[in-house]
Design an enzyme around this catalytic site. Structure first.
Site, PDB file in Angstrom:
ATOM      1  N   CYS A  18     -17.062  -7.250 -28.490  1.00  0.00           N
ATOM      2  CA  CYS A  18     -17.403  -7.566 -29.862  1.00  0.00           C
ATOM      3  C   CYS A  18     -17.648  -9.072 -29.889  1.00  0.00           C
ATOM      4  CB  CYS A  18     -16.244  -7.190 -30.787  1.00  0.00           C
ATOM      5  SG  CYS A  18     -16.382  -7.941 -32.414  1.00  0.00           S
ATOM      6  N   ASP A  52       8.263   6.419   0.412  1.00  0.00           N
ATOM      7  CA  ASP A  52       7.349   7.461  -0.061  1.00  0.00           C
ATOM      8  C   ASP A  52       6.090   7.439   0.790  1.00  0.00           C
ATOM      9  OD1 ASP A  52       6.441   9.509  -1.556  1.00  0.00           O
ATOM     10  OD2 ASP A  52       6.117   8.351  -3.384  1.00  0.00           O
ATOM     11  N   TYR A 101      13.665   5.951  10.915  1.00  0.00           N
ATOM     12  CA  TYR A 101      14.891   6.331  10.219  1.00  0.00           C
ATOM     13  C   TYR A 101      15.788   7.302  10.970  1.00  0.00           C
ATOM     14  CZ  TYR A 101      12.187  10.369   8.438  1.00  0.00           C
ATOM     15  OH  TYR A 101      11.419  11.481   8.322  1.00  0.00           O
ATOM     16  N   CYS A 152     -18.107  -2.362 -33.344  1.00  0.00           N
ATOM     17  CA  CYS A 152     -16.703  -2.737 -33.188  1.00  0.00           C
ATOM     18  C   CYS A 152     -15.843  -1.897 -34.138  1.00  0.00           C
ATOM     19  CB  CYS A 152     -16.528  -4.218 -33.494  1.00  0.00           C
ATOM     20  SG  CYS A 152     -14.796  -4.721 -33.530  1.00  0.00           S
ATOM     21  N   GLU A 201       8.934   7.052   8.810  1.00  0.00           N
ATOM     22  CA  GLU A 201       7.959   7.265   7.751  1.00  0.00           C
ATOM     23  C   GLU A 201       6.790   6.291   7.912  1.00  0.00           C
ATOM     24  OE1 GLU A 201       9.103   9.724   5.855  1.00  0.00           O
ATOM     25  OE2 GLU A 201       7.926   9.669   3.999  1.00  0.00           O
ATOM     26  N   CYS A 252     -13.655 -11.351 -36.515  1.00  0.00           N
ATOM     27  CA  CYS A 252     -13.263  -9.945 -36.315  1.00  0.00           C
ATOM     28  C   CYS A 252     -11.745  -9.877 -36.461  1.00  0.00           C
ATOM     29  CB  CYS A 252     -13.683  -9.468 -34.930  1.00  0.00           C
ATOM     30  SG  CYS A 252     -12.922  -7.916 -34.438  1.00  0.00           S
ATOM     31  N   ASP A 257      -5.670 -14.224  17.734  1.00  0.00           N
ATOM     32  CA  ASP A 257      -7.012 -13.675  17.956  1.00  0.00           C
ATOM     33  C   ASP A 257      -7.574 -14.111  19.303  1.00  0.00           C
ATOM     34  OD1 ASP A 257      -7.041 -12.335  15.631  1.00  0.00           O
ATOM     35  OD2 ASP A 257      -8.210 -13.830  14.515  1.00  0.00           O
ATOM     36  N   LYS A 287      14.423   5.819   0.330  1.00  0.00           N
ATOM     37  CA  LYS A 287      13.568   6.915   0.792  1.00  0.00           C
ATOM     38  C   LYS A 287      12.118   6.475   0.626  1.00  0.00           C
ATOM     39  CE  LYS A 287      13.015  11.901   0.439  1.00  0.00           C
ATOM     40  NZ  LYS A 287      11.599  11.972   0.158  1.00  0.00           N
ATOM     41  N   LYS A 315      16.983  11.645  -5.756  1.00  0.00           N
ATOM     42  CA  LYS A 315      15.650  11.248  -6.198  1.00  0.00           C
ATOM     43  C   LYS A 315      15.711  10.338  -7.423  1.00  0.00           C
ATOM     44  CE  LYS A 315      12.339  13.010  -4.102  1.00  0.00           C
ATOM     45  NZ  LYS A 315      11.765  14.268  -4.227  1.00  0.00           N
ATOM     46  N   CYS A 359     -14.396  -4.581 -36.853  1.00  0.00           N
ATOM     47  CA  CYS A 359     -15.196  -5.331 -37.819  1.00  0.00           C
ATOM     48  C   CYS A 359     -16.584  -4.746 -38.034  1.00  0.00           C
ATOM     49  CB  CYS A 359     -15.296  -6.798 -37.410  1.00  0.00           C
ATOM     50  SG  CYS A 359     -16.357  -7.078 -35.978  1.00  0.00           S
ATOM     51  N   GLU A 373      20.102   4.565   2.546  1.00  0.00           N
ATOM     52  CA  GLU A 373      18.805   3.959   2.860  1.00  0.00           C
ATOM     53  C   GLU A 373      17.760   4.343   1.834  1.00  0.00           C
ATOM     54  OE1 GLU A 373      19.188   5.602   6.893  1.00  0.00           O
ATOM     55  OE2 GLU A 373      17.387   6.754   6.537  1.00  0.00           O
ATOM     56  N   SER A 425      14.191  19.244   6.837  1.00  0.00           N
ATOM     57  CA  SER A 425      13.869  18.670   5.530  1.00  0.00           C
ATOM     58  C   SER A 425      15.167  18.164   4.905  1.00  0.00           C
ATOM     59  CB  SER A 425      13.201  19.716   4.644  1.00  0.00           C
ATOM     60  OG  SER A 425      14.041  20.834   4.557  1.00  0.00           O
ATOM     61  N   ALA A 465      -5.210 -17.509  14.368  1.00  0.00           N
ATOM     62  CA  ALA A 465      -6.333 -17.875  15.240  1.00  0.00           C
ATOM     63  C   ALA A 465      -5.918 -17.815  16.707  1.00  0.00           C
ATOM     64  CB  ALA A 465      -6.824 -19.271  14.894  1.00  0.00           C
TER      65      ALA A 465
HETATM   66  O1  D41 Z   1      12.599   7.255   4.089  1.00  0.00           O
HETATM   67  C1  D41 Z   1      12.451   8.477   4.198  1.00  0.00           C
HETATM   68  N1  D41 Z   1      11.412   9.058   3.651  1.00  0.00           N
HETATM   69  C2  D41 Z   1      13.410   9.293   4.970  1.00  0.00           C
HETATM   70  C3  D41 Z   1      13.115  10.622   5.244  1.00  0.00           C
HETATM   71  C4  D41 Z   1      14.636   8.760   5.442  1.00  0.00           C
HETATM   72  N2  D41 Z   1      14.977   7.471   5.212  1.00  0.00           N
HETATM   73  N3  D41 Z   1      15.491   9.520   6.142  1.00  0.00           N
HETATM   74  C5  D41 Z   1      15.202  10.826   6.429  1.00  0.00           C
HETATM   75  N4  D41 Z   1      16.100  11.547   7.142  1.00  0.00           N
HETATM   76  C6  D41 Z   1      15.859  12.807   7.435  1.00  0.00           C
HETATM   77  C7  D41 Z   1      16.889  13.568   8.239  1.00  0.00           C
HETATM   78  C8  D41 Z   1      18.261  13.374   7.675  1.00  0.00           C
HETATM   79  C9  D41 Z   1      16.572  15.035   8.274  1.00  0.00           C
HETATM   80  C10 D41 Z   1      16.866  13.018   9.639  1.00  0.00           C
HETATM   81  C11 D41 Z   1      13.991  11.420   5.971  1.00  0.00           C
HETATM   82  C12 D41 Z   1      13.790  12.788   6.327  1.00  0.00           C
HETATM   83  N5  D41 Z   1      14.720  13.451   7.042  1.00  0.00           N
HETATM   84  C13 D41 Z   1      12.604  13.559   5.954  1.00  0.00           C
HETATM   85  N6  D41 Z   1      11.410  13.096   5.651  1.00  0.00           N
HETATM   86  C14 D41 Z   1      10.613  14.136   5.391  1.00  0.00           C
HETATM   87  C15 D41 Z   1      11.306  15.278   5.523  1.00  0.00           C
HETATM   88  C16 D41 Z   1      12.557  14.923   5.893  1.00  0.00           C
END
Ligand code: D41
Length: 671
Positions: free
Chosen positions: A426, A117, A225, A408, A173, A432, A38, A115, A314, A411, A113, A83, A35
């Site tokens: 039902c 999504d 990141y 049902c 991200e 039943c 705000d 990743k 992954k 039954c 760390e 990438s 509050a």
């Molecule tokens: O958390 C993530 N999705 C993440 C993505 C992360 N923690 N670190 C990342 N580090 C990189 C580099 C090493 C190239 C700086 C990334 C990505 N790249 C990344 N996300 C999408 C494409 C690349």
């Protein structure tokens, strides 16, 4: 009397709002009430209405969104956004580390760390102010989403601290935490709109809005990141120190980062996070490992579009595509008929899935499903697998419509749709067999009457052979009758009879939970017993009296009154008492050692000596509440092995923390 000038007041308000926004959204530790926040915000808007020139690009007012755009501008990244290469197994990760070791002369560190999504984004700051935000796009060019990113509360519009470079880029991200995702979908359902398939799509869809006022209402977050280009002061020699600086300047940095010195520790980190994955507040799809030292990163260089100094490991996919082979209809404990998808078995989220819930008829219509379709299955953490969508344009000509039964399946009695809910029921109750089986299963379950040896297969037989026609019949079973059933020897028959005998002396709160009254769970049962102390008092309670109980609202109260008003339920209870069932009301916690009344405890990690649920019950029996998350109100944290973010947070908040030994010793004292 002195009056502050509007410009000065505006400046002070901006500073206060930036500060409190950071405390709330990045540190998760607010100092003022919503509050109060705000009120400050409204005052800011008022001033900017009077003097529109005050509404500069870094004003907190920019978070509410700007006029809609016709299209996004395309922007070129100064440095390409690379990438990440993927490793799908420990061996692939070991091979990556070997390539690193071969190229580097001495020792090196990795930063591990999660990743996230979500959607990668690039943020550019000039003289400490956010001036541009862009999507990653193809890595070379992305789209200008500045207005949308400004609405994300964990993105600093103005940096705090000092010594930031004059012009530099922060990468990270954008993602949607699971709680916000669930709420957003809930709202969409209520408004008859399409729901999002997963948090990632929801984040992407929210960032793609040309009208940033829509984005402003979406629960997005940004986790930084890495650093892109830097002009001006060089500020770090390593990834970990760069992130530490970003944190000081107000960015949200993953709380789960870990700097390690060997590939073995990288593997350990993977296992730890895999364990924690289901309990995290956001979706992650793997781990990213990065060489920490910038100098070594440079020595390693790049291959095509990916750095040689980083890799993503992954997790098993949480979504897979498979075939919907059939739809069956199951009758639940309360008679609700649920469609269940029968799938061609598919490996998803670490297990093989061949059934998935379809909820109800509306859900099937919303998904536009037919039997024979290719469907996307999602299994996140330990959540029940779900059909999230049908794969468009893959439908075969022989796909069949899904027909809802009118009777049902268990039954044969006629099914009824109530106008208050989507469910089809039902109405036959315990006559039943499906409802009887489910009721028995619930009655005997661990958290209810905890009857050992009364498994699903046995219950099936007991009902199908007619030995059990109502719940009380369980207590009339004799060993010789049981021994005649499939997979039952004399020994298991005797054990079961003994377990049933033991279960006759129970606690009232377990018995009430075991009755299976709609929406009366363990916590509500406990509160009801605390309030009414006897079954008779509960059974005779009015709606008003019930509503006085903690956590009981008018709907639950109605379910309770309805349950006890039904003659067949009264008969069931009478038959159970007749069969010898008796209970004790709980001993007040004051009668024992120490009372934990009013305290809030949190359990985290795995306990070796007992299931977490048992520990929870022990703590509750002493009067404390057990909460799922650590906050300033937490009195004590019990942390078993594998404890992660909750432990860290408790330590940061200075909350007392016990390991399992300390906890066991304490429980022992209370006995
Ligand atoms: O958390 C993530 N999705 C993440 C993505 C992360 N923690 N670190 C990342 N580090 C990189 C580099 C090493 C190239 C700086 C990334 C990505 N790249 C990344 N996300 C999408 C494409 C690349």
């Amino acid at each position: 009397m002195t009056s502050t000038s509007p410009t000065l007041e505006h400046k002070q308000l901006c500073e206060q709002l930036h500060y409190h926004c950071h405390r709330y959204y990045v540190l998760d530790d607010p100092e003022i009430s919503d509050a109060e926040y705000d009120r400050l915000f409204q005052r800011l808007l008022e001033l900017e209405k009077q003097l529109p020139e005050l509404a500069v690009a870094s004003s907190p007012s920019q978070r509410v969104g700007a006029p809609a755009l016709d299209a996004f501008n395309s922007v070129e990244h100064r440095l390409p956004m690379l990438s990440l290469d993927n490793a799908f197994s420990d061996d692939e990760l070991a091979a990556f580390d070997k390539r690193v070791a071969d190229k580097l002369a001495g020792s090196y560190h990795y930063v591990c760390e999660p990743k996230y999504d979500g959607i990668a984004a690039s943020l550019i700051y000039q003289r400490g102010e956010l001036i541009q935000a862009a999507t990653r796009g193809d890595g070379q060019r992305g789209e200008d989403i500045t207005q949308n990113v400004k609405t994300i509360n964990s993105v600093p519009l103005k940096l705090s601290g000092e010594h930031w470079p004059d012009l530099f880029e922060v990468r990270g991200e954008v993602y949607m935490p699971l709680k916000g995702f669930a709420e957003l979908n809930q709202q969409a359902l209520q408004n008859g709109q399409k729901t999002f398939v997963n948090p990632r799509n929801a984040a992407a869809g929210s960032l793609r809005q040309l009208d940033s006022k829509i984005t402003a209402n979406r629960p997005l977050e940004f986790c930084a990141y890495s650093v892109g280009f830097v002009e001006g002061a060089h500020f770090a020699d390593s990834h970990s120190s760069a992130l530490a600086k970003l944190k000081q300047w107000g960015f949200l940095i993953s709380p789960l980062l870990k700097r390690v010195a060997s590939i073995e520790q990288c593997l350990d980190y993977y296992r730890e996070l895999e364990q924690q994955r289901a309990a995290l507040a956001f979706d992650i799809d793997g781990i990213v490992y990065k060489i920490d030292e910038f100098e070594l990163q440079q020595q390693l260089g790049f291959v095509s579009r990916a750095p040689r100094w980083a890799i993503a490991r992954k997790f098993p996919a949480q979504e897979e595509i498979t075939e919907l082979k059939d739809v069956e209809f199951q009758v639940g404990r309360t008679g609700v008929v649920t469609p269940v998808a029968k799938l061609k078995p598919v490996f998803v989220g670490g297990v093989t899935v061949s059934n998935a819930s379809l909820h109800n008829r509306e859900e099937i219509e919303r998904l536009g499903l037919k039997i024979g379709d290719s469907v996307v299955i999602r299994r996140a953490g330990d959540v029940i697998p779900k059909v999230v969508s049908a794969v468009a344009n893959k439908r075969q000509s022989d796909a069949r419509a899904i027909v809802f039964p009118e009777h049902c399946p268990a039954c044969g009695s006629e099914l009824q749709a109530s106008d208050k809910e989507v469910a089809i029921r039902c109405q036959a109750g315990l006559s039943c067999p499906a409802q009887l089986k489910e009721s028995l299963r619930h009655f005997a379950s661990r958290d209810a009457m905890d009857i050992d040896g009364l498994g699903e297969k046995l219950l099936e037989q007991l009902v199908d052979t007619g030995l059990v026609k109502g719940i009380a019949d369980l207590f009339k079973l004799e060993a010789w009758q049981l021994a005649g059933l499939e997979r039952m020897g004399d020994k298991s028959a005797n054990n079961l009879v003994a377990a049933l005998e033991k279960a006759k002396h129970c606690q009232l709160e377990r018995f009430i939970f075991a009755l299976g009254i709609r929406e009366v769970g363990q916590a509500t049962s406990r509160n009801l017993v605390r309030h009414f102390a006897s079954l008779d008092a509960l059974a005779g309670a009015s709606l008003d009296a019930l509503c006085e109980v903690d956590d009981v609202g008018p709907i639950v109260a109605e379910h309770i009154v309805h349950f006890f008003a039904q003659e067949k339920n009264q008969q069931s209870i009478a038959a159970l008492i007749e069969a010898g069932l008796s209970w004790q009301t709980p001993v007040s916690s004051d009668a024992r050692g120490q009372s934990l009344d009013g305290q809030t405890w949190v359990l985290t990690g795995t306990l070796e000596s007992m299931p977490r649920n048992d520990a929870k019950k022990l703590i509750q029996a002493l009067g404390a509440k057990v909460s799922g998350s650590v906050s300033k109100n937490t009195d004590l944290l019990v942390a078993g092995p594998g404890a992660g973010s909750k432990l860290k947070k408790a330590q940061e908040l200075g909350i007392e923390t016990w390991d399992e030994q300390q906890f066991l010793a304490f429980i022992e004292q209370q006995r």
